[in-house]
Design an enzyme around this catalytic site. Structure first.
Site, short mmCIF file in Angstrom:
data_model
loop_
_atom_site.label_atom_id
_atom_site.label_comp_id
_atom_site.label_asym_id
_atom_site.label_seq_id
_atom_site.Cartn_x
_atom_site.Cartn_y
_atom_site.Cartn_z
N THR A 37 -3.96 3.01 -1.51
CA THR A 37 -3.45 4.07 -0.65
C THR A 37 -1.97 3.80 -0.45
O THR A 37 -1.57 2.64 -0.30
CB THR A 37 -4.17 4.07 0.72
OG1 THR A 37 -5.58 4.15 0.49
CG2 THR A 37 -3.73 5.25 1.56
N ASP A 90 -4.14 -2.22 -0.09
CA ASP A 90 -5.55 -2.29 -0.44
C ASP A 90 -6.35 -1.80 0.78
O ASP A 90 -6.45 -2.50 1.79
CB ASP A 90 -5.92 -3.73 -0.80
CG ASP A 90 -7.35 -3.85 -1.34
OD1 ASP A 90 -8.18 -2.99 -1.01
OD2 ASP A 90 -7.62 -4.83 -2.07
N HIS A 91 -6.92 -0.62 0.67
CA HIS A 91 -7.57 0.00 1.83
C HIS A 91 -8.90 -0.69 2.19
O HIS A 91 -9.48 -0.41 3.25
CB HIS A 91 -7.82 1.49 1.57
CG HIS A 91 -7.67 2.33 2.79
ND1 HIS A 91 -7.91 1.86 4.07
CD2 HIS A 91 -7.31 3.64 2.93
CE1 HIS A 91 -7.70 2.84 4.94
NE2 HIS A 91 -7.33 3.93 4.28
N ARG A 92 -9.37 -1.58 1.34
CA ARG A 92 -10.54 -2.38 1.70
C ARG A 92 -10.19 -3.38 2.79
O ARG A 92 -11.05 -3.82 3.56
CB ARG A 92 -11.07 -3.15 0.49
CG ARG A 92 -11.61 -2.28 -0.64
CD ARG A 92 -11.94 -3.11 -1.86
NE ARG A 92 -10.75 -3.78 -2.41
CZ ARG A 92 -10.78 -4.59 -3.48
NH1 ARG A 92 -11.93 -4.83 -4.09
NH2 ARG A 92 -9.67 -5.14 -3.92
N ILE A 151 -6.80 -3.32 4.58
CA ILE A 151 -5.79 -2.86 5.54
C ILE A 151 -6.04 -1.41 5.91
O ILE A 151 -6.29 -0.57 5.04
CB ILE A 151 -4.38 -3.02 4.95
CG1 ILE A 151 -4.12 -4.48 4.56
CG2 ILE A 151 -3.32 -2.55 5.94
CD1 ILE A 151 -2.84 -4.71 3.80
#
Length: 395
Positions: free
Chosen positions: A192, A364-366, A368
């Site tokens: 993202t 890294d949207h996993r 943050i």
């Protein structure tokens, strides 16, 4: 007695390397510390030399193939420790063999950096005449050959119909590693990207002031690297590595900032280690040194390893925004873009002209979420718009 030279574990989790260039053949008589081959890992180009003198009786693989840790690279026949130390009659026989082999190989003399430069242009070094002693080829020789070969291509089409054919460029070496890394990044990390604009007039004046008190060639990047180390201290989740196997986030206590460098072979990311402990001037000096090494092909594995956060710049001619790709196993990357004059609202509430720079933060949207991203960007903008605030944290 023979001595097998094994491909050793060179660290940083690297278990394989692509064979880029062989410098010896089976039957060659080689000396101790002689260059044997050049390999490309996913980190850097590495030159491997022979620890023994003797005759090569085995050679593994062809250029473009992979070597794995533990593979035998070459096997050296070194009776009495070295075939070089044999009676004169045998030395003469060996010399005759070497001459015979040399004629067959028609080896060119060129430094690894010159070979890389030639590959980037698609030039076969055996077609280039070297201008230095013993026919050694320089980058200038390669450039002149390339320029001459591509001069007046329309005129040459009639005599050389092959010039009208499609050109196929093998994906190998550093480009192959970039290919694999980008593929892993794109299909593993749910990227993202947050984007914003920041007014940089104060930063421009700050750099101009520093320029008057230093002899170092100072760009904006060393200053931004220094800002980033302070921002990361306030936002530690961004200075982290992801251990996917154990499903753990490792918050790093070292601030090792990578910065992208464009070379003829592709993008290389040298690392400023312990950037928080270095001055802007020290960072600038180190960057110049690392950029020169990256472009000449002499950068070491250590100098491009251990990064905890990366900054990418699209340069003066770049666009306003981009979506930079995260370097695994890092969790974020910052893109900085071209500075452009635009209408802005001044402190007096009047419309004026200001210099604006786009910034892009991929994360890294996993790991943050959006809220810490907003804080990261705000903290960075505060430093850029008020660079003198950096002095508040100086010890």
């Amino acid at each position: 007695m023979s001595y097998p030279l094994k491909f050793a574990d060179i660290g940083e989790g690297i278990h394989e390397a692509e064979i880029i260039k062989w410098y010896i053949n089976v039957g060659d008589i080689i000396e101790e510390d002689q260059l044997v081959l050049e390999v490309q890992t996913d980190k850097a180009t590495v030159e491997i030399t022979s620890p023994k003198a003797g005759k090569v009786i085995y050679r593994s693989g062809n250029e473009g193939e992979l070597l794995y840790v533990g593979d035998t690279i070459i096997d050296i026949e070194n009776n009495n420790e070295s075939n070089i130390l044999e009676p004169k009659s045998k030395i003469k026989e060996q010399n005759d063999d070497i001459k015979s082999i040399s004629k067959t190989i028609n080896r060119v003399i060129a430094a690894p950096s010159v070979r890389k430069f030639a590959r980037s242009l698609g030039v076969n070094l055996s077609d280039v005449k070297g201008s230095k002693e013993n026919g050694r080829i320089t980058k200038q020789d390669v450039q002149e050959y390339f320029s001459e070969a591509n001069k007046n291509p329309k005129h040459n089409d009639e005599k050389n119909p092959v010039l009208n054919e499609d050109v196929r460029i093998p994906i190998k070496g550093l480009r192959k590693q970039i290919y694999k890394n980008m593929e892993k990044s794109a299909f593993t990390i749910p990227h993202t990207t947050a984007m914003d604009e920041v007014q940089v007039d104060a930063l421009i004046n700050f750099r101009k002031t520093l320029d008057t008190i230093t002899d170092v060639k100072l760009t904006y990047m060393p200053i931004i690297i220094k800002f980033i180390t302070e921002v990361l201290k306030k936002n530690p989740i961004f200075n982290a590595l992801l251990d996917e196997e154990n499903k753990e986030v490792i918050l790093k206590k070292q601030y090792n900032i990578g910065f992208a460098v464009s070379t003829n072979e592709g993008i290389i990311v040298p690392v400023i280690h312990q950037a928080d402990q270095k001055s802007i001037e020290e960072i600038a000096n180190e960057m110049i040194n690392l950029q020169e090494k990256a472009r000449s092909g002499s950068i070491t594995l250590k100098e491009i390893s251990g990064g905890t956060f990366t900054i990418s710049s699209t340069g003066r001619q770049g666009g306003t925004f981009a979506t930079p790709m995260i370097s695994c196993p890092q969790v974020a990357i910052l893109g900085i873009h071209a500075m452009k004059e635009k209408p802005v609202i001044l402190q007096t509430r009047e419309i004026g002209i200001g210099t604006i720079m786009g910034i892009s933060l991929s994360f890294d949207h996993r790991i943050i979420d959006g809220e810490p991203v907003g804080k990261f960007i705000k903290d960075l903008k505060d430093y850029i718009e008020k660079p003198e605030s950096l002095l508040l944290n100086t010890r």
